[in-house]
Design a protein around this motif. Sequence first.
Motif, PDB file in Angstrom:
ATOM      1  N   THR A  92     164.417  13.141  89.032  1.00 14.87           N
ATOM      2  CA  THR A  92     163.569  12.502  88.034  1.00 14.87           C
ATOM      3  C   THR A  92     162.096  12.818  88.284  1.00 14.87           C
ATOM      4  OG1 THR A  92     163.524  10.498  89.396  1.00 14.87           O
ATOM      5  CG2 THR A  92     165.166  10.607  87.645  1.00 14.87           C
ATOM      6  N   GLU A  93     161.795  13.354  89.478  1.00 13.16           N
ATOM      7  CA  GLU A  93     160.426  13.725  89.829  1.00 13.16           C
ATOM      8  C   GLU A  93     160.439  15.162  90.362  1.00 13.16           C
ATOM      9  OE1 GLU A  93     159.544  10.660  92.598  1.00 13.16           O
ATOM     10  OE2 GLU A  93     159.120   9.168  91.068  1.00 13.16           O
ATOM     11  N   PRO A  94     160.589  16.153  89.468  1.00 14.99           N
ATOM     12  CA  PRO A  94     160.782  17.541  89.909  1.00 14.99           C
ATOM     13  C   PRO A  94     159.576  18.163  90.591  1.00 14.99           C
ATOM     14  CG  PRO A  94     160.544  17.426  87.520  1.00 14.99           C
ATOM     15  CD  PRO A  94     160.667  16.012  88.003  1.00 14.99           C
ATOM     16  N   ARG A  95     158.416  17.530  90.549  1.00 20.48           N
ATOM     17  CA  ARG A  95     157.223  18.092  91.195  1.00 20.48           C
ATOM     18  C   ARG A  95     157.055  17.601  92.622  1.00 20.48           C
ATOM     19  NH1 ARG A  95     152.362  16.966  87.151  1.00 20.48           N
ATOM     20  NH2 ARG A  95     153.424  14.948  87.020  1.00 20.48           N
ATOM     21  N   GLU A  96     158.071  16.926  93.166  1.00 23.95           N
ATOM     22  CA  GLU A  96     157.954  16.359  94.498  1.00 23.95           C
ATOM     23  C   GLU A  96     159.066  16.868  95.422  1.00 23.95           C
ATOM     24  OE1 GLU A  96     157.676  12.140  94.494  1.00 23.95           O
ATOM     25  OE2 GLU A  96     155.958  12.079  93.151  1.00 23.95           O
ATOM     26  N   GLY A  97     158.743  16.935  96.716  1.00 24.75           N
ATOM     27  CA  GLY A  97     159.714  17.098  97.790  1.00 24.75           C
ATOM     28  C   GLY A  97     160.734  18.195  97.617  1.00 24.75           C
ATOM     29  N   CYS A  98     161.986  17.810  97.829  1.00 25.74           N
ATOM     30  CA  CYS A  98     163.104  18.747  97.815  1.00 25.74           C
ATOM     31  C   CYS A  98     163.233  19.449  96.466  1.00 25.74           C
ATOM     32  CB  CYS A  98     164.390  17.990  98.161  1.00 25.74           C
ATOM     33  SG  CYS A  98     165.867  18.996  98.166  1.00 25.74           S
ATOM     34  N   ALA A  99     163.056  18.716  95.381  1.00 19.04           N
ATOM     35  CA  ALA A  99     163.194  19.297  94.048  1.00 19.04           C
ATOM     36  C   ALA A  99     162.187  20.419  93.821  1.00 19.04           C
ATOM     37  CB  ALA A  99     163.019  18.211  92.991  1.00 19.04           C
ATOM     38  N   ARG A 100     160.961  20.190  94.259  1.00 18.80           N
ATOM     39  CA  ARG A 100     159.923  21.206  94.084  1.00 18.80           C
ATOM     40  C   ARG A 100     160.202  22.428  94.939  1.00 18.80           C
ATOM     41  NH1 ARG A 100     153.431  19.955  94.079  1.00 18.80           N
ATOM     42  NH2 ARG A 100     152.720  22.081  93.603  1.00 18.80           N
ATOM     43  N   SER A 101     160.664  22.220  96.156  1.00 20.41           N
ATOM     44  CA  SER A 101     160.956  23.331  97.049  1.00 20.41           C
ATOM     45  C   SER A 101     162.089  24.199  96.516  1.00 20.41           C
ATOM     46  CB  SER A 101     161.313  22.806  98.437  1.00 20.41           C
ATOM     47  OG  SER A 101     161.740  23.849  99.277  1.00 20.41           O
ATOM     48  N   LEU A 102     163.126  23.562  95.987  1.00 19.06           N
ATOM     49  CA  LEU A 102     164.295  24.291  95.487  1.00 19.06           C
ATOM     50  C   LEU A 102     164.163  24.685  94.020  1.00 19.06           C
ATOM     51  CD1 LEU A 102     167.164  22.247  97.174  1.00 19.06           C
ATOM     52  CD2 LEU A 102     166.249  24.460  97.870  1.00 19.06           C
ATOM     53  N   ARG A 103     163.014  24.340  93.421  1.00 21.76           N
ATOM     54  CA  ARG A 103     162.737  24.659  92.016  1.00 21.76           C
ATOM     55  C   ARG A 103     163.777  24.037  91.088  1.00 21.76           C
ATOM     56  NH1 ARG A 103     161.302  29.150  94.977  1.00 21.76           N
ATOM     57  NH2 ARG A 103     159.143  29.848  94.717  1.00 21.76           N
ATOM     58  N   LEU A 104     164.096  22.784  91.359  1.00 17.34           N
ATOM     59  CA  LEU A 104     164.996  22.031  90.479  1.00 17.34           C
ATOM     60  C   LEU A 104     164.133  21.293  89.464  1.00 17.34           C
ATOM     61  CD1 LEU A 104     167.392  20.561  93.202  1.00 17.34           C
ATOM     62  CD2 LEU A 104     167.786  22.557  91.752  1.00 17.34           C
ATOM     63  N   THR A 105     164.347  21.559  88.203  1.00 22.72           N
ATOM     64  CA  THR A 105     163.454  21.053  87.167  1.00 22.72           C
ATOM     65  C   THR A 105     163.888  19.727  86.561  1.00 22.72           C
ATOM     66  OG1 THR A 105     164.635  22.250  85.407  1.00 22.72           O
ATOM     67  CG2 THR A 105     162.855  23.425  86.562  1.00 22.72           C
ATOM     68  N   GLY A 106     165.084  19.279  86.863  1.00 22.39           N
ATOM     69  CA  GLY A 106     165.595  18.072  86.222  1.00 22.39           C
ATOM     70  C   GLY A 106     166.232  18.355  84.872  1.00 22.39           C
ATOM     71  N   ASP A 107     166.375  19.637  84.524  1.00 26.27           N
ATOM     72  CA  ASP A 107     166.999  20.032  83.260  1.00 26.27           C
ATOM     73  C   ASP A 107     168.521  19.928  83.400  1.00 26.27           C
ATOM     74  OD1 ASP A 107     167.724  21.089  80.862  1.00 26.27           O
ATOM     75  OD2 ASP A 107     166.543  22.928  81.038  1.00 26.27           O
ATOM     76  N   VAL A 108     169.158  19.258  82.468  1.00 31.30           N
ATOM     77  CA  VAL A 108     170.613  19.044  82.553  1.00 31.30           C
ATOM     78  C   VAL A 108     171.394  20.030  81.690  1.00 31.30           C
ATOM     79  CG1 VAL A 108     170.306  16.598  83.083  1.00 31.30           C
ATOM     80  CG2 VAL A 108     170.563  17.317  80.693  1.00 31.30           C
ATOM     81  N   LYS A 109     170.740  21.050  81.152  1.00 30.52           N
ATOM     82  CA  LYS A 109     171.426  21.969  80.228  1.00 30.52           C
ATOM     83  C   LYS A 109     172.600  22.673  80.898  1.00 30.52           C
ATOM     84  CE  LYS A 109     167.392  22.890  77.293  1.00 30.52           C
ATOM     85  NZ  LYS A 109     166.423  23.926  76.830  1.00 30.52           N
ATOM     86  N   ALA A 110     172.409  23.111  82.161  1.00 27.83           N
ATOM     87  CA  ALA A 110     173.493  23.822  82.847  1.00 27.83           C
ATOM     88  C   ALA A 110     174.703  22.921  83.034  1.00 27.83           C
ATOM     89  CB  ALA A 110     173.002  24.338  84.198  1.00 27.83           C
ATOM     90  N   LEU A 111     174.467  21.653  83.379  1.00 30.72           N
ATOM     91  CA  LEU A 111     175.570  20.704  83.550  1.00 30.72           C
ATOM     92  C   LEU A 111     176.266  20.454  82.222  1.00 30.72           C
ATOM     93  CD1 LEU A 111     177.253  18.604  85.025  1.00 30.72           C
ATOM     94  CD2 LEU A 111     175.363  16.985  84.750  1.00 30.72           C
TER      95      LEU A 111
END
Length: 312
Positions: A92-111
């Motif tokens: 829910t906070e893609p600009r922080e921590g683990c999400a930012r490092s792994l470039r996870l955007t919070g986009d659910v399109k792939a799922l």
Amino acid sequence: MKYYFIVNPNSGKGKGLKLWNRIRTCLNRYGTEYELFFTDASEDGAEAAKLLTKDPDSCTGSIYVIGGDDTLNAVLNGLVHMTNVNVGYIPTEPREGCARSLRLTGDVKALLKRIRAGGSESGARIEAVDYGVLTCGNGEIVRRFVSSTGIGFNAAVRRRMNCGRGGRGESQIKTPLGYVSAVIRELFFFRPVKGYILLDGNRRIEFNNILFISVHIHPYEGRYRFANLADPKDGMLEICAVNCRNRFRLIPLLIRSRFGNLNECSRVKTYQCSEVRIHLERECAVHTDGDSFGSIRDMDLRCIRQQLNILR
């Protein structure tokens, strides 16, 4: 295929619930089987993960986590058998921590695409990343962490913010203004402390005025880049130690860390190792992935290489 979801609905000012509602609509439309666990506190996420993975014969498949790094941390600490479990992280906070490092955007399109295709995960990419383990209290407290852990000033700020919780699972003052307010208050209350770090059991480095020490798997702690060289796949921890008598000099350091050049400062020392012992002369606040859990003087940390499977 059955999906498992652990959702913090309050994370990201309600973004967790909005993301879940979008996914739920698609699941119901295509008749996909799923099981849902809502979390209001870190203990709930850990208990849900423990329930899903306590049986080694049935703990295969994918668990999707919707929330922040603290929610992912709770799930990681609850996992019992991890070998055959893939964790899908929807931040829910893609600009922080683990999400930012792994470039996870919070986009659910792939799922959503996989759900429409009948629930097959064959097209998904699985990335094995490191995680850390913190041990203290003669082994009585053992906590895993996904992105980073810290002791000292930064953890004291986190604790002050967590004290403002108006309900379980989301701090009332988890806003930029609330963070600034917590930093200003700690600047007046926190005192530097003497201590040392012991790298890989053989290199001891002493400090007289520790403001904080952060230990990283990923470069970011929240939105601050304290560890430029941290790599979540190399089996190493990166240590960032800020040693400065004047607390107010932290302000320009924090500003610089937002732009990733904190390590250029002489008051900041960084080290790499596979395990580290931290000792302080007095108890200080400590956090794992932003979740404060008390005050300690001694802790041991180590890196577990590529044993957390992140589903992309």
